[in-house]
Design a protein around this motif. Structure first.
Motif, PDB file in Angstrom:
ATOM      1  N   ASP A  81       0.811  -1.221   0.000  1.00 51.86           N
ATOM      2  CA  ASP A  81       0.000   0.000   0.000  1.00 51.86           C
ATOM      3  C   ASP A  81       0.845   1.272   0.000  1.00 51.86           C
ATOM      4  O   ASP A  81       0.325   2.354  -0.262  1.00 51.86           O
ATOM      5  CB  ASP A  81      -0.923   0.019   1.219  1.00 51.86           C
ATOM      6  N   LYS A  82       2.141   1.162   0.264  1.00 54.62           N
ATOM      7  CA  LYS A  82       3.005   2.338   0.310  1.00 54.62           C
ATOM      8  C   LYS A  82       3.649   2.653  -1.042  1.00 54.62           C
ATOM      9  O   LYS A  82       4.079   3.769  -1.268  1.00 54.62           O
ATOM     10  CB  LYS A  82       4.109   2.130   1.345  1.00 54.62           C
ATOM     11  N   VAL A  83       3.728   1.644  -1.925  1.00 55.04           N
ATOM     12  CA  VAL A  83       4.438   1.791  -3.194  1.00 55.04           C
ATOM     13  C   VAL A  83       3.460   2.166  -4.297  1.00 55.04           C
ATOM     14  O   VAL A  83       2.431   1.516  -4.486  1.00 55.04           O
ATOM     15  CB  VAL A  83       5.172   0.484  -3.552  1.00 55.04           C
ATOM     16  N   ARG A  84       3.787   3.234  -5.007  1.00 53.07           N
ATOM     17  CA  ARG A  84       2.957   3.663  -6.126  1.00 53.07           C
ATOM     18  C   ARG A  84       3.357   2.953  -7.412  1.00 53.07           C
ATOM     19  O   ARG A  84       2.513   2.556  -8.206  1.00 53.07           O
ATOM     20  CB  ARG A  84       3.096   5.163  -6.304  1.00 53.07           C
ATOM     21  N   GLY A  85       4.644   2.797  -7.649  1.00 51.60           N
ATOM     22  CA  GLY A  85       5.108   2.142  -8.866  1.00 51.60           C
ATOM     23  C   GLY A  85       6.531   1.650  -8.727  1.00 51.60           C
ATOM     24  O   GLY A  85       7.340   2.224  -7.998  1.00 51.60           O
ATOM     25  N   VAL A  86       6.839   0.565  -9.439  1.00 50.62           N
ATOM     26  CA  VAL A  86       8.190   0.014  -9.490  1.00 50.62           C
ATOM     27  C   VAL A  86       8.588  -0.037 -10.962  1.00 50.62           C
ATOM     28  O   VAL A  86       7.860  -0.590 -11.788  1.00 50.62           O
ATOM     29  CB  VAL A  86       8.253  -1.394  -8.860  1.00 50.62           C
ATOM     30  N   PHE A  87       9.734   0.566 -11.282  1.00 49.27           N
ATOM     31  CA  PHE A  87      10.219   0.638 -12.647  1.00 49.27           C
ATOM     32  C   PHE A  87      11.534  -0.120 -12.738  1.00 49.27           C
ATOM     33  O   PHE A  87      12.367  -0.046 -11.833  1.00 49.27           O
ATOM     34  CB  PHE A  87      10.468   2.092 -13.058  1.00 49.27           C
ATOM     35  N   LEU A  88      11.749  -0.815 -13.859  1.00 52.51           N
ATOM     36  CA  LEU A  88      12.998  -1.539 -14.105  1.00 52.51           C
ATOM     37  C   LEU A  88      13.596  -1.054 -15.420  1.00 52.51           C
ATOM     38  O   LEU A  88      12.877  -0.839 -16.402  1.00 52.51           O
ATOM     39  CB  LEU A  88      12.746  -3.047 -14.197  1.00 52.51           C
ATOM     40  N   ARG A  89      14.916  -0.916 -15.419  1.00 53.84           N
ATOM     41  CA  ARG A  89      15.596  -0.441 -16.617  1.00 53.84           C
ATOM     42  C   ARG A  89      17.051  -0.887 -16.592  1.00 53.84           C
ATOM     43  O   ARG A  89      17.678  -0.905 -15.533  1.00 53.84           O
ATOM     44  CB  ARG A  89      15.533   1.075 -16.666  1.00 53.84           C
ATOM     45  N   VAL A  90      17.590  -1.208 -17.756  1.00 52.16           N
ATOM     46  CA  VAL A  90      19.016  -1.493 -17.878  1.00 52.16           C
ATOM     47  C   VAL A  90      19.709  -0.164 -18.135  1.00 52.16           C
ATOM     48  O   VAL A  90      19.402   0.530 -19.095  1.00 52.16           O
ATOM     49  CB  VAL A  90      19.296  -2.495 -19.012  1.00 52.16           C
ATOM     50  N   GLY A  91      20.608   0.198 -17.255  1.00 52.31           N
ATOM     51  CA  GLY A  91      21.280   1.495 -17.331  1.00 52.31           C
ATOM     52  C   GLY A  91      20.591   2.497 -16.421  1.00 52.31           C
ATOM     53  O   GLY A  91      19.388   2.439 -16.201  1.00 52.31           O
ATOM     54  N   LYS A  92      21.383   3.434 -15.892  1.00 53.05           N
ATOM     55  CA  LYS A  92      20.839   4.397 -14.937  1.00 53.05           C
ATOM     56  C   LYS A  92      19.855   5.343 -15.621  1.00 53.05           C
ATOM     57  O   LYS A  92      20.170   5.947 -16.646  1.00 53.05           O
ATOM     58  CB  LYS A  92      21.962   5.201 -14.293  1.00 53.05           C
ATOM     59  N   PRO A  93      18.649   5.487 -15.064  1.00 57.21           N
ATOM     60  CA  PRO A  93      17.672   6.409 -15.664  1.00 57.21           C
ATOM     61  C   PRO A  93      18.073   7.866 -15.443  1.00 57.21           C
ATOM     62  O   PRO A  93      18.591   8.230 -14.398  1.00 57.21           O
ATOM     63  CB  PRO A  93      16.367   6.075 -14.951  1.00 57.21           C
ATOM     64  N   ARG A  94      17.819   8.698 -16.445  1.00 59.20           N
ATOM     65  CA  ARG A  94      18.142  10.122 -16.351  1.00 59.20           C
ATOM     66  C   ARG A  94      17.181  10.834 -15.409  1.00 59.20           C
ATOM     67  O   ARG A  94      17.567  11.718 -14.671  1.00 59.20           O
ATOM     68  CB  ARG A  94      18.061  10.764 -17.736  1.00 59.20           C
ATOM     69  N   ASN A  95      15.890  10.474 -15.481  1.00 55.22           N
ATOM     70  CA  ASN A  95      14.874  11.084 -14.626  1.00 55.22           C
ATOM     71  C   ASN A  95      13.700  10.110 -14.506  1.00 55.22           C
ATOM     72  O   ASN A  95      13.751   9.005 -15.045  1.00 55.22           O
ATOM     73  CB  ASN A  95      14.417  12.439 -15.185  1.00 55.22           C
TER      74      ASN A  95
END
Length: 152
Positions: A81-95
């Motif tokens: 209930d505390k987490v709005r979204g989880v994103f996964l990406r290869v390489g550091k995201p810029r924003n």
């Protein structure tokens, strides 16, 4: 002979109803019968411990030509209930707009398909970005080597 056949049809149809019974436990089990082995990683993004799971299979080619790999994201039940979204990406995201693939599905086991490099160099990292409901962003990374699975 005709009377025997009519009686036989009845018993044969009753027998056909009983044939699937031995397969029912496998049908209702939560895990697929022929599931490949899993690779698990535990990471912590800020106050949220996360378990990342993938099958030990090689990435598949998507319709746009990119190599894709599916990851499952497990959160603790207290953090759902505390987490709005989880994103996964290869390489550091810029924003946050380039945070990567948003995980979706069941809150207890989310999925995300991540674009992976065609020829991994071995130095890539899988970045996990967690956004909570107050808007704070928490990030962590884990090496992609050994977590890609399979062979192409």
């Amino acid at each position: 002979m005709r009377k025997f056949w009519h009686r036989g049809k009845f018993h044969l149809s009753a027998l056909m109803m009983l044939v699937p019974l031995p397969f029912l436990p496998n049908y209702f089990s939560p895990k697929p019968i022929f599931a490949p082995p899993e690779i698990r990683r535990d990471v912590s993004a800020g106050p949220f411990p996360i378990t990342l799971v993938t099958h030990d299979e090689s990435p598949h080619r998507a319709g746009n030509g990119e190599w894709m790999k599916e990851y499952h994201v497990h959160l603790r039940p207290a953090d759902i209930d505390k987490v709005r979204g989880v994103f996964l990406r290869v390489g550091k995201p810029r924003n946050l707009r380039a945070a990567g693939a948003l995980s979706f599905g069941n809150p207890y086991e989310r999925e995300a398909e991540v674009a992976v490099p065609a020829e991994p160099a071995g130095t890539e990292e899988l970045w996990v970005t967690v956004e909570d409901w107050s808007g704070r962003i928490h990030q962590t990374s884990t090496p992609l080597a050994g977590f890609l699975g399979g062979k192409r």
